[in-house]
Design an enzyme around this catalytic site. Structure first.
Site, PDB file in Angstrom:
ATOM      1  N   SER A  25       0.807  -1.219   0.000  1.00 47.34           N
ATOM      2  CA  SER A  25       0.000   0.000   0.000  1.00 47.34           C
ATOM      3  C   SER A  25       0.836   1.264   0.000  1.00 47.34           C
ATOM      4  CB  SER A  25      -0.936   0.009   1.213  1.00 47.34           C
ATOM      5  OG  SER A  25      -0.176  -0.052   2.419  1.00 47.34           O
ATOM      6  N   GLY A  26       2.068   1.181  -0.527  1.00 43.62           N
ATOM      7  CA  GLY A  26       2.882   2.378  -0.701  1.00 43.62           C
ATOM      8  C   GLY A  26       2.566   3.044  -2.031  1.00 43.62           C
ATOM      9  N   VAL A  27       3.416   3.982  -2.425  1.00 47.71           N
ATOM     10  CA  VAL A  27       3.161   4.743  -3.643  1.00 47.71           C
ATOM     11  C   VAL A  27       3.055   3.844  -4.866  1.00 47.71           C
ATOM     12  CG1 VAL A  27       5.645   5.237  -3.928  1.00 47.71           C
ATOM     13  CG2 VAL A  27       3.965   6.662  -5.085  1.00 47.71           C
ATOM     14  N   ALA A  28       3.908   2.833  -4.971  1.00 47.50           N
ATOM     15  CA  ALA A  28       3.888   1.961  -6.150  1.00 47.50           C
ATOM     16  C   ALA A  28       2.652   1.075  -6.174  1.00 47.50           C
ATOM     17  CB  ALA A  28       5.160   1.114  -6.191  1.00 47.50           C
ATOM     18  N   ALA A  59       8.191   9.402   3.913  1.00 49.80           N
ATOM     19  CA  ALA A  59       9.085  10.163   3.035  1.00 49.80           C
ATOM     20  C   ALA A  59       8.889  11.658   3.261  1.00 49.80           C
ATOM     21  CB  ALA A  59       8.818   9.803   1.577  1.00 49.80           C
ATOM     22  N   GLY A  62      10.598  14.762  -0.765  1.00 47.18           N
ATOM     23  CA  GLY A  62       9.741  15.097  -1.890  1.00 47.18           C
ATOM     24  C   GLY A  62       9.913  14.166  -3.068  1.00 47.18           C
ATOM     25  N   GLU A 127      18.180  18.952  -3.175  1.00 48.40           N
ATOM     26  CA  GLU A 127      18.778  17.941  -2.303  1.00 48.40           C
ATOM     27  C   GLU A 127      20.113  17.492  -2.889  1.00 48.40           C
ATOM     28  OE1 GLU A 127      15.955  14.831  -1.580  1.00 48.40           O
ATOM     29  OE2 GLU A 127      14.616  16.122  -0.434  1.00 48.40           O
ATOM     30  N   HIS A 242      21.017   6.296   4.955  1.00 50.77           N
ATOM     31  CA  HIS A 242      20.762   7.729   4.958  1.00 50.77           C
ATOM     32  C   HIS A 242      21.714   8.377   5.950  1.00 50.77           C
ATOM     33  CE1 HIS A 242      18.809  11.609   5.138  1.00 50.77           C
ATOM     34  NE2 HIS A 242      18.051  11.247   4.110  1.00 50.77           N
ATOM     35  N   ARG A 288      24.749  10.533  -1.311  1.00 51.51           N
ATOM     36  CA  ARG A 288      24.476  10.025   0.037  1.00 51.51           C
ATOM     37  C   ARG A 288      25.539   9.051   0.539  1.00 51.51           C
ATOM     38  NH1 ARG A 288      17.908   9.026   0.215  1.00 51.51           N
ATOM     39  NH2 ARG A 288      17.365  11.241   0.412  1.00 51.51           N
ATOM     40  N   HIS A 347      18.456   2.692   5.036  1.00 48.80           N
ATOM     41  CA  HIS A 347      17.355   3.502   4.532  1.00 48.80           C
ATOM     42  C   HIS A 347      16.680   2.943   3.292  1.00 48.80           C
ATOM     43  CE1 HIS A 347      15.012   7.104   3.851  1.00 48.80           C
ATOM     44  NE2 HIS A 347      15.603   7.351   2.694  1.00 48.80           N
ATOM     45  N   GLU A 371      10.248  -0.022  -4.176  1.00 49.41           N
ATOM     46  CA  GLU A 371      11.539  -0.396  -3.595  1.00 49.41           C
ATOM     47  C   GLU A 371      11.810  -1.885  -3.661  1.00 49.41           C
ATOM     48  OE1 GLU A 371      14.166   0.378   0.478  1.00 49.41           O
ATOM     49  OE2 GLU A 371      12.147   1.225   0.301  1.00 49.41           O
ATOM     50  N   ARG A 382      21.002   5.522  -4.934  1.00 50.05           N
ATOM     51  CA  ARG A 382      19.812   6.267  -5.351  1.00 50.05           C
ATOM     52  C   ARG A 382      20.010   7.771  -5.212  1.00 50.05           C
ATOM     53  NH1 ARG A 382      15.305   8.339  -2.597  1.00 50.05           N
ATOM     54  NH2 ARG A 382      15.933   7.389  -0.620  1.00 50.05           N
ATOM     55  N   SER A 387      12.897   8.043  -5.437  1.00 47.21           N
ATOM     56  CA  SER A 387      12.180   6.827  -5.051  1.00 47.21           C
ATOM     57  C   SER A 387      10.674   6.966  -5.253  1.00 47.21           C
ATOM     58  CB  SER A 387      12.493   6.448  -3.601  1.00 47.21           C
ATOM     59  OG  SER A 387      12.291   7.556  -2.751  1.00 47.21           O
TER      60      SER A 387
END
Length: 548
Positions: A25-28, A59, A62, A127, A242, A288, A347, A371, A382, A387
């Protein structure tokens, strides 16, 4: 490698049938489910906890996209390739940075609220490793929460989407190289989810480590069950740490967004001296992996558990980053006046289930996005805020290719029966879980060596051997098996890559080796021989009591 983790018989189990099974149930996952539903497909949306629980909601920074007047997708592409340390697939990266802006517009059109300037254009931040202001954000530092809210609202309004909350996916059902759905635990009972198309969007595996920004469910369960079914996995050595997680005793590893450094915050050692300008030309905005290693080096020199992030120089910092300010305030830190103690934390997984440009795996009817997938975009490291962008683009692309697929419906008389596993309860799960986290953190953290990797492999193999041939009985058991599968895949990949590239740093091989500028993939088994204890039995056959 054990193929299935529980004894089951799909002929006698409770069964749900659907055209499309989306797991996560994440963005993807939500993007795939909504896009499929809006094109007339029936979707069963299986989620481990509730629709509101996902890493997406955490997250802060952005979504990266080339909206600025001085920006374009080609510049975004070049920054992605630089951050990826030579391993980002250029074709995949180009399609993501090119198609991504339209997906963000789609989100905005469907209710997502993004921060805007006085003239109504998107407010853009910056960023690490980005050459332009291109970070689309919401409510300052709550972008993921807003994206998740908007997608969840869309999903809940779609009559073609049937949510199945509290559903833990145990194994994929596969036969002769094709996926037919999954076996799940739901409210304490086994459930067969029969599907023509199955989309894995189960997120990452940060919980393999002691210190992580990831939620409790990020144990690599989706990646592990795909690998057991014969799916190819790739780039497993590349786990991103991270650089700046809040480091306080008794405080969860709360992420301090890279956007804070993008707004001008500095990293200071315990003597309150800046060190990043000596480490990299981009200083605090270096990739990173570079920033995390430099912080780790300063902590090691001082034998310290943290260094400092200084955000006091940012005018109106508490208003720009309200969620970060509020969380720090809860732990006695005023980010406008105080230094923030930070340390790196596991992360993001750049590797995962290997897919093509449409999210298809090597198993027919099985797709992966977000992910959990390795599309080739992220490479060895990344780029910040790519992401959520990848989740949007590949969630939609999975839905698009499923709409064009011409797979037959699952055969009604095809079922599986499995009763080869020892059901004797094992009581070591909690201790072995803790031990595996300690091993991964000690030997497969920010820096690695051959000796450390060999020690990790030996110890993890010993733990895994305890459970071989035994049926999992609880969610904790299942999570431990997933952890161990992913742990050993990461160790194997890290042993093979005898160089330092991106997030994978070998102190015994500290330089890049152009001969190793390639992707490495693994298969625990092949889809055709992954079913040695699985039977395709005619529906008319009487079942033995042993399988009932």
């Amino acid at each position: 490698m054990q193929r299935y983790l529980m004894n089951f018989n799909t002929r006698t189990m409770e069964t749900r049938r659907t055209e499309c099974l989306v797991i996560g149930s994440g963005v993807a996952g939500l993007t795939a489910a909504v896009q499929l539903a809006r094109h007339g497909h029936h979707v069963l949306l299986a989620v481990r906890d509730t629709l509101a629980d996902s890493n997406t909601a955490n997250a802060q920074g952005g979504i990266a996209a080339a909206f600025g007047k001085d920006d374009n997708p080609e510049l975004h592409l070049q920054d992605t390739l630089v951050a990826g340390a030579g391993l980002s697939d250029e074709d995949v990266s180009r399609l993501v940075v090119t198609e991504g802006p339209d997906d963000i517009r789609w989100l905005a059109k469907n209710g997502a609220e993004f921060d805007r300037t006085k003239d109504g254009s998107l407010a853009l931040g910056r960023e690490g490793c980005h050459s332009r202001q291109r970070i689309v954000h919401s409510h300052g530092d709550a972008t993921g929460a807003e994206v998740a809210r908007a997608l969840r609202a869309m999903a809940e309004s779609e009559p073609n989407i049937q949510p199945l909350e509290g559903c833990y996916i145990v194994d994929l059902l596969t036969h002769e190289g094709r996926c037919y759905g999954a076996i799940a635990l739901w409210h304490g009972r086994k459930l067969a989810l029969r599907a023509t198309h199955t989309v894995l969007a189960t997120g990452g595996l940060g919980r393999l480590f002691l210190h992580t920004t990831n939620p409790e469910g990020a144990t690599g369960s989706g990646l592990a069950l795909a690998a057991r079914a014969g799916a190819e996995v790739a780039d497993m050595e590349f786990v991103q740490f991270h650089p700046t997680a809040l480091a306080l005793d008794g405080c969860p590893n709360f992420l301090i967004s890279e956007a804070v450094r993008g707004a001008g915050a500095h990293l200071l050692n315990l003597d309150e001296e800046r060190f990043m300008p000596q480490c990299h030309p981009m200083a605090e905005l270096a990739p990173r992996d570079v920033v995390a290693r430099c912080i780790f080096r300063e902590m090691t020199k001082a034998n310290a558990t943290h260094i400092w992030l200084d955000a006091r120089c940012i005018e109106g910092v508490a208003q720009k980053f309200p969620m970060i300010a509020a969380t720090c305030r809860d732990y006695g830190i005023d980010i406008e006046k105080d230094l923030i103690p930070i340390a790196p934390a596991a992360h993001y997984m750049m590797g995962g289930i290997k897919t093509d440009h449409w999210g298809r795996t090597n198993i027919t009817g099985l797709y992966a996005c977000g992910e959990a997938a390795c599309t080739g975009l992220q490479g060895a490291n990344r780029l910040a805020s790519n992401s959520l962008l990848e989740g949007l683009v590949f969630g939609r692309r999975c839905a698009t290719i499923i709409g064009k697929a011409r797979l037959p419906q699952a055969e009604p008389d095809l079922y599986w029966r499995e009763a080869a596993l020892d059901e004797t309860p094992l009581e070591f799960t909690a201790a072995d879980t803790a031990r595996s986290e300690q091993i991964m953190s000690r030997y497969l953290g920010i820096t690695r060596t051959a000796d450390a990797l060999d020690r990790a492999q030996q110890s993890l193999t010993e733990i895994a051997g305890i459970y071989e041939g035994c049926a999992a009985r609880t969610i904790a058991d299942l999570d431990l098996r997933a952890r161990l599968t992913c742990d050993l895949l990461i160790v194997k990949a890290a042993q093979r890559r005898q160089e330092s590239r991106g997030a994978h740093y070998r102190s015994d091989y500290p330089h890049k080796d152009e001969a190793l500028r390639q992707h490495f993939s693994d298969q625990l088994t092949t889809p055709s021989d992954a079913h040695t204890r699985t039977e395709n039995v005619a529906a008319s056959e009487l079942l033995s009591p042993a399988f009932a």
